[in-house]
Design a protein around this motif. Sequence first.
Motif, PDB file in Angstrom:
ATOM      1  N   VAL A  35      -6.219 -14.476   0.644  1.00 24.59           N
ATOM      2  CA  VAL A  35      -6.389 -13.027   0.474  1.00 24.59           C
ATOM      3  C   VAL A  35      -6.080 -12.331   1.796  1.00 24.59           C
ATOM      4  CG1 VAL A  35      -7.976 -11.190  -0.187  1.00 24.59           C
ATOM      5  CG2 VAL A  35      -8.153 -13.446  -1.279  1.00 24.59           C
ATOM      6  N   TYR A  36      -5.114 -11.452   1.752  1.00 25.22           N
ATOM      7  CA  TYR A  36      -4.698 -10.709   2.943  1.00 25.22           C
ATOM      8  C   TYR A  36      -5.584  -9.483   3.115  1.00 25.22           C
ATOM      9  CZ  TYR A  36      -1.505  -7.989   5.990  1.00 25.22           C
ATOM     10  OH  TYR A  36      -0.951  -7.245   7.009  1.00 25.22           O
ATOM     11  N   LYS A  37      -6.226  -9.369   4.280  1.00 23.19           N
ATOM     12  CA  LYS A  37      -7.057  -8.204   4.593  1.00 23.19           C
ATOM     13  C   LYS A  37      -6.407  -7.410   5.711  1.00 23.19           C
ATOM     14  CE  LYS A  37     -11.478  -8.127   4.393  1.00 23.19           C
ATOM     15  NZ  LYS A  37     -12.914  -8.284   4.707  1.00 23.19           N
ATOM     16  N   SER A  38      -6.266  -6.117   5.502  1.00 26.90           N
ATOM     17  CA  SER A  38      -5.677  -5.249   6.518  1.00 26.90           C
ATOM     18  C   SER A  38      -6.217  -3.838   6.380  1.00 26.90           C
ATOM     19  CB  SER A  38      -4.149  -5.229   6.379  1.00 26.90           C
ATOM     20  OG  SER A  38      -3.579  -4.346   7.331  1.00 26.90           O
ATOM     21  N   ASP A  39      -6.420  -3.183   7.526  1.00 27.03           N
ATOM     22  CA  ASP A  39      -6.831  -1.775   7.524  1.00 27.03           C
ATOM     23  C   ASP A  39      -5.808  -0.904   6.805  1.00 27.03           C
ATOM     24  OD1 ASP A  39      -9.126  -2.267   9.083  1.00 27.03           O
ATOM     25  OD2 ASP A  39      -7.979  -2.109  10.942  1.00 27.03           O
ATOM     26  N   LEU A  40      -4.555  -1.334   6.821  1.00 28.71           N
ATOM     27  CA  LEU A  40      -3.481  -0.492   6.278  1.00 28.71           C
ATOM     28  C   LEU A  40      -3.484  -0.413   4.758  1.00 28.71           C
ATOM     29  CD1 LEU A  40      -2.577  -0.848   9.283  1.00 28.71           C
ATOM     30  CD2 LEU A  40      -0.252  -0.492   8.459  1.00 28.71           C
ATOM     31  N   ALA A  49       5.725  -1.671   9.842  1.00 31.41           N
ATOM     32  CA  ALA A  49       6.756  -2.686   9.583  1.00 31.41           C
ATOM     33  C   ALA A  49       6.135  -4.082   9.523  1.00 31.41           C
ATOM     34  CB  ALA A  49       7.835  -2.633  10.666  1.00 31.41           C
ATOM     35  N   ILE A  50       5.194  -4.372  10.426  1.00 32.06           N
ATOM     36  CA  ILE A  50       4.518  -5.678  10.449  1.00 32.06           C
ATOM     37  C   ILE A  50       3.694  -5.867   9.180  1.00 32.06           C
ATOM     38  CG2 ILE A  50       2.683  -6.992  11.610  1.00 32.06           C
ATOM     39  CD1 ILE A  50       3.721  -5.602  14.257  1.00 32.06           C
ATOM     40  N   PHE A  51       2.933  -4.855   8.812  1.00 31.44           N
ATOM     41  CA  PHE A  51       2.089  -4.906   7.610  1.00 31.44           C
ATOM     42  C   PHE A  51       2.929  -5.179   6.359  1.00 31.44           C
ATOM     43  CE2 PHE A  51       0.553  -2.269   3.992  1.00 31.44           C
ATOM     44  CZ  PHE A  51      -0.561  -3.016   3.646  1.00 31.44           C
ATOM     45  N   GLN A  52       4.025  -4.453   6.209  1.00 31.32           N
ATOM     46  CA  GLN A  52       4.873  -4.610   5.022  1.00 31.32           C
ATOM     47  C   GLN A  52       5.460  -6.015   4.927  1.00 31.32           C
ATOM     48  OE1 GLN A  52       7.588  -1.313   5.574  1.00 31.32           O
ATOM     49  NE2 GLN A  52       6.229   0.146   4.563  1.00 31.32           N
ATOM     50  N   LYS A  53       5.856  -6.561   6.081  1.00 25.28           N
ATOM     51  CA  LYS A  53       6.432  -7.911   6.069  1.00 25.28           C
ATOM     52  C   LYS A  53       5.370  -8.980   5.836  1.00 25.28           C
ATOM     53  CE  LYS A  53      10.777  -7.109   8.409  1.00 25.28           C
ATOM     54  NZ  LYS A  53      11.678  -7.431   9.544  1.00 25.28           N
ATOM     55  N   ARG A  54       4.181  -8.779   6.378  1.00 31.37           N
ATOM     56  CA  ARG A  54       3.093  -9.732   6.113  1.00 31.37           C
ATOM     57  C   ARG A  54       2.722  -9.723   4.636  1.00 31.37           C
ATOM     58  NH1 ARG A  54      -1.020  -8.545  11.266  1.00 31.37           N
ATOM     59  NH2 ARG A  54       0.157  -9.755  12.832  1.00 31.37           N
ATOM     60  N   GLU A  55       2.653  -8.540   4.054  1.00 23.61           N
ATOM     61  CA  GLU A  55       2.284  -8.422   2.638  1.00 23.61           C
ATOM     62  C   GLU A  55       3.329  -9.097   1.761  1.00 23.61           C
ATOM     63  OE1 GLU A  55       0.674  -4.955  -0.411  1.00 23.61           O
ATOM     64  OE2 GLU A  55       2.097  -4.401   1.168  1.00 23.61           O
ATOM     65  N   ALA A  56       4.608  -8.831   2.033  1.00 27.00           N
ATOM     66  CA  ALA A  56       5.696  -9.430   1.248  1.00 27.00           C
ATOM     67  C   ALA A  56       5.716 -10.949   1.419  1.00 27.00           C
ATOM     68  CB  ALA A  56       7.036  -8.831   1.674  1.00 27.00           C
ATOM     69  N   TYR A  77     -11.323   0.896  23.114  1.00 29.15           N
ATOM     70  CA  TYR A  77     -10.512  -0.119  22.457  1.00 29.15           C
ATOM     71  C   TYR A  77     -10.013   0.419  21.118  1.00 29.15           C
ATOM     72  CZ  TYR A  77      -9.245  -4.637  20.340  1.00 29.15           C
ATOM     73  OH  TYR A  77      -8.563  -5.660  19.739  1.00 29.15           O
ATOM     74  N   THR A  78      -8.815  -0.005  20.701  1.00 32.56           N
ATOM     75  CA  THR A  78      -8.238   0.432  19.423  1.00 32.56           C
ATOM     76  C   THR A  78      -8.855  -0.386  18.295  1.00 32.56           C
ATOM     77  OG1 THR A  78      -6.174   0.937  20.585  1.00 32.56           O
ATOM     78  CG2 THR A  78      -6.086   0.815  18.171  1.00 32.56           C
ATOM     79  N   SER A  79      -9.639   0.282  17.443  1.00 30.20           N
ATOM     80  CA  SER A  79     -10.466  -0.442  16.470  1.00 30.20           C
ATOM     81  C   SER A  79      -9.810  -0.639  15.107  1.00 30.20           C
ATOM     82  CB  SER A  79     -11.809   0.275  16.289  1.00 30.20           C
ATOM     83  OG  SER A  79     -11.606   1.600  15.809  1.00 30.20           O
ATOM     84  N   VAL A  80      -8.652  -0.005  14.860  1.00 31.52           N
ATOM     85  CA  VAL A  80      -7.945  -0.236  13.588  1.00 31.52           C
ATOM     86  C   VAL A  80      -6.481  -0.583  13.884  1.00 31.52           C
ATOM     87  CG1 VAL A  80      -9.421   1.264  12.187  1.00 31.52           C
ATOM     88  CG2 VAL A  80      -7.373   2.212  13.268  1.00 31.52           C
ATOM     89  N   GLY A  81      -5.873  -1.298  12.931  1.00 33.76           N
ATOM     90  CA  GLY A  81      -4.470  -1.662  13.093  1.00 33.76           C
ATOM     91  C   GLY A  81      -4.209  -3.084  12.649  1.00 33.76           C
TER      92      GLY A  81
END
Length: 359
Positions: free
Chosen positions: A225-230, A192-199, A251-255
Amino acid sequence: MILKSLSLLNYKNFESKTFEFNETINCLVGNNGVGKTNVLDAIYHLSFGKSYFNPIASQNIKHDTDFFVINGEYNKQNKEEKIVISLKRGQKKIIKRNAKAYEKFSEHIGFLPLVIISPADRDLIIEGSDTRRKFIDSVISQSDTSYLNDLIKYNKVLGQRNALLKYFALNHTFNADTLDIYNAQLHQFGTAIFQKREAFLKTFLTIFKKRYQAISNGNERVDLVYKSDLFDGELNALLKQVINKDKAIHYTSVGVHKDDLIFNIDEHPIKKFGSQGQQKSFLIALKLAQFDFIKEQSGVNPILLLDDIFDKLDEERVTQIIKLVDAENFGQLFISDTHAERTEKAIKQVHQSYEIFKL
């Protein structure tokens, strides 16, 4: 939206001070160290429940005192609103709206839209990805409560998953089922966060480019330029792919907590290839685009704070920005500067009422 008055008690360098503000332009002038920026920070504090410059709340209490109180009286859409923020050493901060305390500080975010332009903004260019993520989150959160709630939940689950990875390492154990519960929650909130950041960035980029051209008068091509693991796959699948790495580093390395926003000029990082003037124009454009976006989403003119603006730009560009404010009905503006004459000369070029506060 107008901030009518501000009262400070034991806040930073102020023992007790009250300001009655002009509805349009307010200038805080005086030598370095007298507290001009602290007044702007108090106004920021009223909108976000925290300082822009010092995240350690207790350090905003005046030396040798035990508490601070910030009191702001607003007129928002023809309704009187009173916000009071207080903090006592060793206790939890309290934010009240019209004498009623908020249960969650997040409920207050976005109620008093505000944008600050400050020399500290350079951190957006020179610091790590965390600073740029906070910028994105701050812009979206002021007009989207569900986004802020998802962000809070995501960070809570992330902390729990990291704690579990450390527990596994310390106890030489592993439980995939427990980890899967956290993975599923991270996937839900993170997506949900990724989709809203992209939009958001698709909309924001157009506004930003327009602002940069207006401020710089240059022919450079700027980009965000938006960079995301997703972009590489669904978060649930990515978390499973890196489980051995996560177990090793605890530690959580992706997200989405690893997302970044790359600032480019002519297809190169502005941090390395932009001149000082280009970097300043880039940051001003970024913040004015933030203003435009929030205004469009909320239907309210955010308060605009220009901290030590002459330190960032020459007088001609400052006048240009103030003229933009004049031409586009920006609402209420606060400016801090060390030279009263310089400030007055700039604001006299626009036909608005103003007040100068000498500190």
